[in-house]
Design an enzyme around this catalytic site. Structure first.
Site, mmCIF file in Angstrom:
data_model
loop_
_atom_site.group_PDB
_atom_site.id
_atom_site.type_symbol
_atom_site.label_atom_id
_atom_site.label_comp_id
_atom_site.label_asym_id
_atom_site.label_seq_id
_atom_site.Cartn_x
_atom_site.Cartn_y
_atom_site.Cartn_z
ATOM 1 C CG HIS A 124 -1.485 1.357 1.570
ATOM 2 N ND1 HIS A 124 -2.489 1.960 0.840
ATOM 3 C CD2 HIS A 124 -1.162 2.237 2.556
ATOM 4 C CE1 HIS A 124 -2.764 3.152 1.375
ATOM 5 N NE2 HIS A 124 -1.973 3.340 2.405
ATOM 6 C CD1 TRP A 145 6.017 3.497 3.964
ATOM 7 C CD2 TRP A 145 7.415 4.245 2.381
ATOM 8 N NE1 TRP A 145 6.331 4.803 4.264
ATOM 9 C CE2 TRP A 145 7.185 5.284 3.311
ATOM 10 C CE3 TRP A 145 8.266 4.477 1.284
ATOM 11 C CZ2 TRP A 145 7.778 6.549 3.181
ATOM 12 C CZ3 TRP A 145 8.855 5.741 1.173
ATOM 13 C CH2 TRP A 145 8.611 6.760 2.105
ATOM 14 C CD GLU A 157 9.607 10.232 -2.808
ATOM 15 O OE1 GLU A 157 8.429 10.034 -3.153
ATOM 16 O OE2 GLU A 157 10.510 10.483 -3.624
ATOM 17 C CB SER A 170 0.668 29.074 -6.141
ATOM 18 O OG SER A 170 1.202 28.743 -4.884
ATOM 19 C CG HIS A 203 12.730 14.788 11.153
ATOM 20 N ND1 HIS A 203 12.474 15.973 10.532
ATOM 21 C CD2 HIS A 203 12.210 13.841 10.361
ATOM 22 C CE1 HIS A 203 11.807 15.743 9.405
ATOM 23 N NE2 HIS A 203 11.626 14.447 9.296
ATOM 24 C CE LYS A 236 6.127 27.017 -0.905
ATOM 25 N NZ LYS A 236 5.751 27.769 -2.126
ATOM 26 N NE ARG A 282 4.269 3.776 11.262
ATOM 27 C CZ ARG A 282 5.165 4.529 10.609
ATOM 28 N NH1 ARG A 282 5.968 5.329 11.265
ATOM 29 N NH2 ARG A 282 5.246 4.473 9.300
#
Length: 531
Positions: free
Chosen positions: A82, A147, A261, A274, A308, A337, A456
């Protein structure tokens, strides 16, 4: 005008060399950026539904405690495939498809600079995912190590299909690098006269920066999977402590790819938002130059924050502090932003068609994802959050209500351009409200599960998490089914509907398809008159 003449020329060119390209051969042999963009978008949607089906299996298993539907090993295969499909098969190809369609038109280029390579970079993708998915039917099953394929799970305890996984990741990486080279060469060399750097639409800027990120980090991923391959099959010990290697080194190398990534998967979203927000606010984007610099800052900082993800691996305190502060610094350009988008809407003459609804949902929900990311950046508390559902909630807010919502906003915004027909606005809004409600039912309660300590990537859990997991699973099924409405909207739009006018979003002062550089006029008090 440019695009129309080019299309006619392309058709003549194809007939001259190949005879009329008919049926399926037209799609296999095409070098037209619009055709290739369409292929990427359809492929990404098929992968989105495939990865979504796997998420449904995960949520069905977690609907109640105990093991009911699937074996724990198969559950792990589902979480792994997934993740891989959503990242490399759904989000990235969708952005590449948008880049193919829009960049040439936005910069006044006749096509992408390297059209044959463009065709090649698409057509290797379906094979990469066929290889990955075929491993589900092998003895031993598909990859089951997440993954992120941490060693030693992927090197020592993994199924034989790991070789297929490595091969498919290599192919995806080759495709990404070719796509990125094409984007850079196109933007640098094929801009129309007068299209200076600071006049580029922001979507083009964000993709240019994304392309440099791709070229920088994809070889790192290739190196990582190659080391996994040799550790598993050829007796090397890169990540095996018994042979003098280091399993934690795997995490450093992987996340040096993995963190840029995640920005590769969000920067093009910023460009899309934008473009859409100014169009439906009927005024130029606020703070164009600051948006360009903010995007570049985010890209540079993304290389300084990889560890991190590794606060619990026993780093020196100095390193933990360095990565904590660098991570928190990324919040600054991101905040710029969000401020600029809100300032663009401020006193604008707003309308709320489906693309704008998705764009506003993006701004709000992406900001929530950003805040939970800021929480995860704080080293001492990350020891509590690490590897819990809080992390799952965080990155799904950023990638589902972030990246996926922006892709949907783009699809609704540019569908009239792509098809010549207007989509069904009522169905579009139905899709939006079903999606936005279910996505929050799905991911918001996960924050509480994580804070309460639910880990998880597990197929079973303690009884105290049962009620919240049930709510989450219901949200998951609702979100998955909502996407079938989107499929209906797209097919209906392609097959017909009201003809799209030359400027489908009328009143947006020439801001429809290509956002020119903003007028120097930026004032909160007296907005420029709307024509």
């Amino acid at each position: 005008m440019t695009t129309t003449t080019h299309d006619t020329h392309q058709g003549v060119h194809d007939e001259h060399h190949h005879g009329p390209a008919k049926g399926i051969m037209r799609w296999i042999l095409t070098t037209n950026h619009k055709d290739i963009g369409t292929l990427y978008l359809w492929f990404s949607f098929i992968m989105f539904l495939t990865g979504g089906a796997m998420a449904m299996v995960i949520r069905a298993e977690l609907f109640q405690p105990g093991l009911q539907l699937v074996e724990p090993n198969f559950f792990n295969q589902m979480t792994t495939v997934h993740g891989l499909i959503m990242v490399f098969g759904a989000v990235m190809p969708a952005f590449t498809g948008l880049a193919n369609w829009l960049i040439p038109m936005m910069i006044g280029a006749p096509d992408m600079a390297l059209p044959r390579m463009n065709n090649w970079s698409f057509w290797i993708l379906p094979f990469a995912f066929l290889i990955l998915l075929s491993s589900l039917f092998m003895e031993g099953g598909a990859p089951n190590f997440g993954w992120t394929f941490y060693a030693p799970l992927s090197t020592t305890y993994s199924p034989d299909s790991t070789a297929l996984f490595v091969f498919s990741v290599h192919i995806m990486g080759i495709s990404s690098i070719m796509g990125a080279i094409n984007v850079i060469v196109t933007i640098v060399n094929l801009r129309a006269p007068g299209m200076t750097w600071m006049k580029l639409p922001l979507f083009v800027w964000t993709w240019l920066i994304t392309a440099f990120l791709l070229i920088a980090v994809m070889p790192v991923l290739a190196g990582t999977v190659t080391m996994v391959l040799t550790d598993k099959y050829f007796g090397t010990s890169f990540f095996n402590a018994a042979g003098g290697g280091d399993p934690v080194m795997f995490q450093h190398i992987f996340w040096f790819f993995g963190h840029p990534e995640v920005y590769i998967m969000i920067l093009p979203s910023f460009g899309i938002i934008s473009a859409i927000v100014p169009a439906f606010s009927r005024k130029p984007l606020f703070g164009y130059a600051s948006m360009v610099y903010a995007t570049a800052s985010i890209a540079i900082l993304s290389f300084l924050v990889w560890a991190h993800h590794m606060f619990t691996t026993g780093m020196p305190v100095f390193a933990e502090l360095f990565f904590m502060y660098c991570t928190m610094m990324i919040a600054v350009p991101t905040g710029v932003k969000v401020f600029n988008w809100v300032a663009t809407m401020w006193r604008g003459s707003l309308t709320f068609e489906t693309p704008m609804l998705f764009a506003i949902a993006f701004i709000i929900l992406f900001t929530i994802g950003g805040f939970s990311g800021l929480m995860l950046a704080i080293t001492p508390v990350d020891f509590q959050y690490h590897d819990t559902y809080f992390v799952v909630a965080h990155f799904h807010y950023v990638l589902v209500s972030g990246a996926i919502f922006s892709i949907m906003a783009a699809a609704y915004y540019w569908l009239p351009k792509w098809t010549g027909n207007m989509y069904d606005e009522k169905l579009g809004r139905l899709h939006f409200w079903c999606s936005v409600i279910s996505v929050n039912v799905l991911f918001f309660p996960m924050h509480f599960l994580g804070l309460a300590g639910m880990p998880r990537r597990i197929p079973d859990y303690a009884i105290q998490f049962a009620d919240v997991n049930q709510i989450v699973s219901i949200g998951g099924f609702a979100f998955g089914l909502s996407q079938l409405i989107f499929l209906a909207v797209v097919i209906k739009c392609i097959r017909g509907g009201d003809k799209a006018p030359a400027k489908p979003w009328e009143g947006a002062e020439g801001l429809e398809w290509t956002l020119p550089s903003p007028a120097p006029y930026h004032s909160f008090s007296t907005p420029p008159e709307v024509k």
